[in-house]
Design a protein around this motif. Structure first.
Motif, mmCIF file in Angstrom:
data_model
loop_
_atom_site.group_PDB
_atom_site.id
_atom_site.type_symbol
_atom_site.label_atom_id
_atom_site.label_comp_id
_atom_site.label_asym_id
_atom_site.label_seq_id
_atom_site.Cartn_x
_atom_site.Cartn_y
_atom_site.Cartn_z
ATOM 1 N N HIS A 1 -7.434 9.923 -9.595
ATOM 2 C CA HIS A 1 -8.182 9.456 -8.428
ATOM 3 C C HIS A 1 -7.270 8.603 -7.564
ATOM 4 O O HIS A 1 -6.298 8.036 -8.054
ATOM 5 C CB HIS A 1 -9.386 8.605 -8.875
ATOM 6 N N ASP A 2 -7.608 8.513 -6.271
ATOM 7 C CA ASP A 2 -6.785 7.701 -5.376
ATOM 8 C C ASP A 2 -7.231 6.247 -5.494
ATOM 9 O O ASP A 2 -8.160 5.806 -4.811
ATOM 10 C CB ASP A 2 -6.918 8.210 -3.933
ATOM 11 N N LEU A 3 -6.531 5.498 -6.354
ATOM 12 C CA LEU A 3 -6.923 4.102 -6.605
ATOM 13 C C LEU A 3 -6.650 3.223 -5.392
ATOM 14 O O LEU A 3 -7.367 2.247 -5.149
ATOM 15 C CB LEU A 3 -6.150 3.570 -7.825
ATOM 16 N N VAL A 4 -5.612 3.585 -4.628
ATOM 17 C CA VAL A 4 -5.276 2.793 -3.429
ATOM 18 C C VAL A 4 -6.426 2.879 -2.439
ATOM 19 O O VAL A 4 -6.848 1.853 -1.871
ATOM 20 C CB VAL A 4 -3.973 3.304 -2.777
ATOM 21 N N VAL B 1 0.845 -1.209 0.000
ATOM 22 C CA VAL B 1 0.000 0.000 0.000
ATOM 23 C C VAL B 1 0.876 1.254 0.000
ATOM 24 O O VAL B 1 0.603 2.221 -0.718
ATOM 25 C CB VAL B 1 -0.958 -0.007 1.212
ATOM 26 N N TYR C 1 -5.345 4.627 6.660
ATOM 27 C CA TYR C 1 -5.124 5.291 5.371
ATOM 28 C C TYR C 1 -6.162 6.392 5.173
ATOM 29 O O TYR C 1 -5.831 7.524 4.799
ATOM 30 C CB TYR C 1 -5.208 4.269 4.228
ATOM 31 N N ALA D 1 2.316 1.781 -3.413
ATOM 32 C CA ALA D 1 1.273 2.265 -4.328
ATOM 33 C C ALA D 1 0.989 3.739 -4.071
ATOM 34 O O ALA D 1 0.784 4.529 -5.010
ATOM 35 C CB ALA D 1 -0.004 1.435 -4.151
ATOM 36 N N LEU E 1 -5.735 -1.094 8.737
ATOM 37 C CA LEU E 1 -4.878 -0.447 7.728
ATOM 38 C C LEU E 1 -5.706 0.509 6.870
ATOM 39 O O LEU E 1 -5.270 1.624 6.544
ATOM 40 C CB LEU E 1 -4.199 -1.494 6.823
ATOM 41 N N LEU F 1 -8.641 -0.235 -1.166
ATOM 42 C CA LEU F 1 -8.708 -0.559 0.266
ATOM 43 C C LEU F 1 -10.157 -0.583 0.750
ATOM 44 O O LEU F 1 -10.550 -1.460 1.531
ATOM 45 C CB LEU F 1 -7.907 0.455 1.084
ATOM 46 N N LYS G 1 -1.571 14.997 -2.576
ATOM 47 C CA LYS G 1 -1.829 15.183 -4.008
ATOM 48 C C LYS G 1 -1.768 13.830 -4.703
ATOM 49 O O LYS G 1 -0.915 12.994 -4.418
ATOM 50 C CB LYS G 1 -0.751 16.113 -4.586
ATOM 51 N N ARG G 2 -2.684 13.605 -5.638
ATOM 52 C CA ARG G 2 -2.704 12.370 -6.410
ATOM 53 C C ARG G 2 -2.741 12.729 -7.885
ATOM 54 O O ARG G 2 -3.225 13.789 -8.271
ATOM 55 C CB ARG G 2 -3.956 11.526 -6.074
ATOM 56 N N ARG G 3 -2.222 11.818 -8.757
ATOM 57 C CA ARG G 3 -2.212 12.106 -10.190
ATOM 58 C C ARG G 3 -3.634 12.270 -10.720
ATOM 59 O O ARG G 3 -3.924 13.178 -11.471
ATOM 60 C CB ARG G 3 -1.506 10.984 -10.955
ATOM 61 N N GLN H 1 1.552 6.878 -6.717
ATOM 62 C CA GLN H 1 0.452 7.754 -7.125
ATOM 63 C C GLN H 1 0.720 9.224 -6.836
ATOM 64 O O GLN H 1 -0.039 10.082 -7.273
ATOM 65 C CB GLN H 1 -0.816 7.386 -6.366
ATOM 66 N N THR H 2 1.769 9.500 -6.055
ATOM 67 C CA THR H 2 2.048 10.888 -5.670
ATOM 68 C C THR H 2 2.876 11.552 -6.765
ATOM 69 O O THR H 2 3.977 11.101 -7.055
ATOM 70 C CB THR H 2 2.828 10.926 -4.340
ATOM 71 N N PRO H 3 2.337 12.629 -7.366
ATOM 72 C CA PRO H 3 3.124 13.278 -8.418
ATOM 73 C C PRO H 3 4.294 14.056 -7.810
ATOM 74 O O PRO H 3 4.173 14.572 -6.704
ATOM 75 C CB PRO H 3 2.125 14.241 -9.064
#
Lengths: 224, 81
Positions: B56-59, A40, B42, A43, B38, B63, B52-54, A47-49
């Motif tokens: 959507h937050d797929l993780v 996790v 999160y 991942a 967990l 989860l 910040k995420r590219r 995902q963090t730019p």
């Protein structure tokens, strides 16, 4: 492959291997959970730019914009304080320090009202909606979109607004730009504040404290 | 990376390590208990820090899906389905 990508890949593969081996071979649940946690985390890192190339391009455009504006202000003897209007217009006093009383006509470069002459400039709206929350708008533009600082805090008291910009990076603005409009961060913040508050905003003062910048903005009444 | 992204990605594995060690010391043997905690950790850190995420937050989505499946299976087990 750079170090961070290699680390993310290593962490992800290790976590997956640990989780599968612990669950199916060892039958150890805590180690399985630890493996999943590592997966996790990798991942999340993936995902963090990091630095977006678009952000660097936007900052380069802002720096060129600052150079052009500085030349114009030098030529016309512009002075502070400037007034930011909510419709994305900036009025800079020429040869004085008066505040404008009238809204400028569209497409004018030099505007004359009862208080003197003003340089009329357009400032980007950055997609900020009128009457939105000021701190959220500033954080969206300065931190998330342009990466000009690490954090924003706002305190409002009547017509006075204190904006603290944390972790400000120096962008090498020309001296004239800094003298009249402050740093690029201060300029963008004032522009966003005017749009967000839907009222004219004047930069009353800028104070530097280490890596933080404290702006004193005054909220004005609408122009006629 | 922004400061809040660095904080998120540093605090998350620390939380996970402490949680797994704590539950293991209590002798917890159910995987869904670990996964639930967990996921909650999160979600908690994500809400506080908003990394910040590219896109959507797929993780987070993955989860939450696993969490709901685990909860549904546990409920089914309790109900004897």
């Amino acid at each position: 492959m750079d170090k961070l990508k290699a680390f993310i890949l290593t962490l992800g593969v290790s976590g997956t291997t640990l989780a599968i081996y612990s669950y199916f071979i060892l039958g150890n649940i805590p180690l399985t959970a630890l493996g999943i946690g590592a997966l996790v985390t990798s991942a999340s890192l993936a995902q963090t730019p990091r630095e977006s190339p678009y952000r660097e391009a936007a900052i380069a455009a802002l720096q060129a914009y600052a150079v052009n504006i500085a030349r114009l202000m030098e030529e016309l003897s512009a002075r502070p304080p400037s007034t930011y209007l909510p419709e994305g217009i900036l009025l800079v006093p020429l040869g004085g320090s008066a505040k404008p009383t009238l809204r400028p006509e569209p497409d004018r470069l030099i505007w004359k009202d009862t208080n003197g002459h003003f340089l009329v400039l357009s400032t980007p709206s950055y997609g900020v909606e009128k009457s939105s929350n000021l701190e959220s708008s500033l954080e969206y533009v300065l931190v998330d979109t342009l990466g000009l600082c690490d954090g924003v805090r706002v305190v409002e008291r009547d017509t006075l607004i204190l904006v603290e910009l944390e972790g400000v990076r120096s962008l090498g603005e020309p001296a004239r730009f800094r003298q009249v409009l402050g740093s690029l961060q201060a300029h963008v913040a004032a522009s966003v504040a005017a749009a967000s508050l839907n009222s004219p905003v004047t930069v009353e003062g800028i104070e530097s404290r280490g890596k933080s910048l404290i702006l004193r903005l005054a909220r004005g009444e609408g122009l006629a | 990376m922004l400061k809040k992204d660095i904080i998120f990605n540093s605090v998350l594995p620390a939380f996970y390590s402490v949680t797994v060690a704590f539950l293991a010391s209590l002798g917890e043997k159910r995987l869904d208990a670990y996964l639930s905690l967990l996921t909650l950790e999160y979600l908690f850190l994500y809400t506080i820090l908003r990394p910040k995420r590219r896109k959507h937050d797929l993780v987070l989505i993955a989860l939450l899906v696993v969490f709901f499946i685990a909860v549904a299976l546990r409920i089914a087990e309790v109900l004897g389905i």
